[in-house]
Design an enzyme around this catalytic site. Structure first.
Site, PDB file in Angstrom:
ATOM      1  CG  HIS A 130      -2.115  -0.700   1.280  1.00  0.00           C
ATOM      2  ND1 HIS A 130      -2.552  -1.408   2.390  1.00  0.00           N
ATOM      3  CD2 HIS A 130      -3.089  -0.852   0.340  1.00  0.00           C
ATOM      4  CE1 HIS A 130      -3.721  -1.966   2.122  1.00  0.00           C
ATOM      5  NE2 HIS A 130      -4.066  -1.647   0.883  1.00  0.00           N
TER       6      HIS A 130
ATOM      7  CB  CYS B 219      -2.688   0.364   8.653  1.00  0.00           C
ATOM      8  SG  CYS B 219      -1.340   0.093   7.528  1.00  0.00           S
TER       9      CYS B 219
HETATM   10  N1  ARG Z   1      -3.886  -7.125   6.719  1.00  0.00           N
HETATM   11  C1  ARG Z   1      -4.320  -5.920   6.110  1.00  0.00           C
HETATM   12  C2  ARG Z   1      -4.407  -6.094   4.605  1.00  0.00           C
HETATM   13  O1  ARG Z   1      -3.554  -6.744   4.067  1.00  0.00           O
HETATM   14  C3  ARG Z   1      -3.409  -4.789   6.455  1.00  0.00           C
HETATM   15  C4  ARG Z   1      -3.857  -3.473   5.939  1.00  0.00           C
HETATM   16  C5  ARG Z   1      -2.893  -2.390   6.221  1.00  0.00           C
HETATM   17  N2  ARG Z   1      -3.449  -1.138   5.915  1.00  0.00           N
HETATM   18  C6  ARG Z   1      -2.790  -0.146   5.312  1.00  0.00           C
HETATM   19  N3  ARG Z   1      -3.386   1.001   5.230  1.00  0.00           N
HETATM   20  N4  ARG Z   1      -1.609  -0.324   4.794  1.00  0.00           N
HETATM   21  O2  ARG Z   1      -5.321  -5.631   3.976  1.00  0.00           O
END
Ligand code: ARG
Length: 273
Positions: A156, A250
């Site tokens: 991300h 996150c």
């Molecule tokens: N386990 C989650 C996923 O893979 C983690 C999300 C992390 N969020 C972020 N904004 N990077 O979707």
């Protein structure tokens, strides 16, 4: 923010997640509460979204939408296991008076999109579809800067880049494709460049209010680097969330203040985060 009441690693949708490795939910909850307390101590108002059973990643509120002022682009998750989070965010935001625009393409909200004061930095490569950039333009009417992510550990945008204020970012260049690195270097010649060690503890998964930068306490070099350019680092321990590939940012959906040029008068007292 959404408390990690049902937090777990039951599936692996990014390279950080290993369902065989146990999660300490009580510890995750304490770390989450400490993060919330830090925001409140810094003078921010935190509003809480009710966690839903069966959604172990819902603590990562940033993915549920992308909000600027009174408008939001709703999320459409790449992974079906997280899709039920989207309507929960939509109803919460609508109740709070935010107009939520329906997405046409896959996008994971503030995970991939960052408000940079006058423009939106928009990541793609692993989760959000580049087609979502047109949704952003249609919703917010500001320039969208597309950035391509190339390293699966930084899946991300918010794992590889943090906006510190309207003119300053911190980022880890190797997470980006060459053309995106060039673009970032051109737009932000004075950016804070994170080390690999900082990046690997998701130190860039930070939240800045323009003065304080809340970040993983394990990202020591990054804390020093943001202090050197005039911000106040505020270290927190969110190590348990890291088991799911998440961190400070996150866990935080920011309700952003728009830049003065596009502030509709009614949103001038919108609160952060
Ligand atoms: N386990 C989650 C996923 O893979 C983690 C999300 C992390 N969020 C972020 N904004 N990077 O979707």
């Amino acid at each position: 923010m959404c408390p990690p009441e049902h937090f777990d690693v039951q599936y692996a949708i990014n390279v950080w997640m290993d369902p065989a490795r146990p999660v300490d939910r009580d510890l995750a909850y304490r770390q989450w509460r400490d993060l919330r307390d830090v925001y409140e101590r810094l003078g921010h108002r935190v509003r809480v979204l009710d966690p839903l059973p069966g959604l172990p990643d819902m603590v990562f509120a940033a993915n549920g939408s992308f909000v600027v002022g009174d408008h939001a682009l709703g999320a459409r998750f790449r992974e079906l296991v997280r899709e039920p989070e989207a309507p929960a965010h939509r109803s919460w935001l609508e109740n709070a008076g935010v107009t939520v625009h329906a997405p046409t393409a896959v996008n994971e909200g503030e995970g991939d999109f960052a408000w940079a004061g006058t423009r939106i930095l928009a990541g793609a490569g692993f989760r959000s579809d580049p087609a979502a950039h047109a949704d952003l333009e249609a919703t917010f009417g500001v320039p969208v800067v597309p950035l391509e992510l190339v390293d699966p550990r930084f899946y991300h945008l918010d794992t590889a880049l943090a906006v510190l204020d309207a003119t300053t970012i911190a980022y880890y260049p190797p997470a980006f494709a060459p053309h995106s690195r060039e673009l970032l270097a051109e737009m932000y010649p004075d950016a804070v460049v994170a080390t690999e060690q900082d990046a690997l503890v998701l130190g860039l998964n930070a939240v800045s209010d323009g003065r304080h930068v809340v970040l993983a306490e394990q990202a020591r070099d990054l804390a020093g680097a943001v202090a050197a350019v005039g911000f106040e680092p505020v270290p927190v321990d969110v190590s348990e969330l890291l088991k799911a590939g998440g961190g400070v940012k996150c866990a935080t959906l920011e309700l952003h203040r728009p830049a003065p040029a596009i502030i509709p008068a009614s949103t001038t007292d919108e609160e952060h985060p």
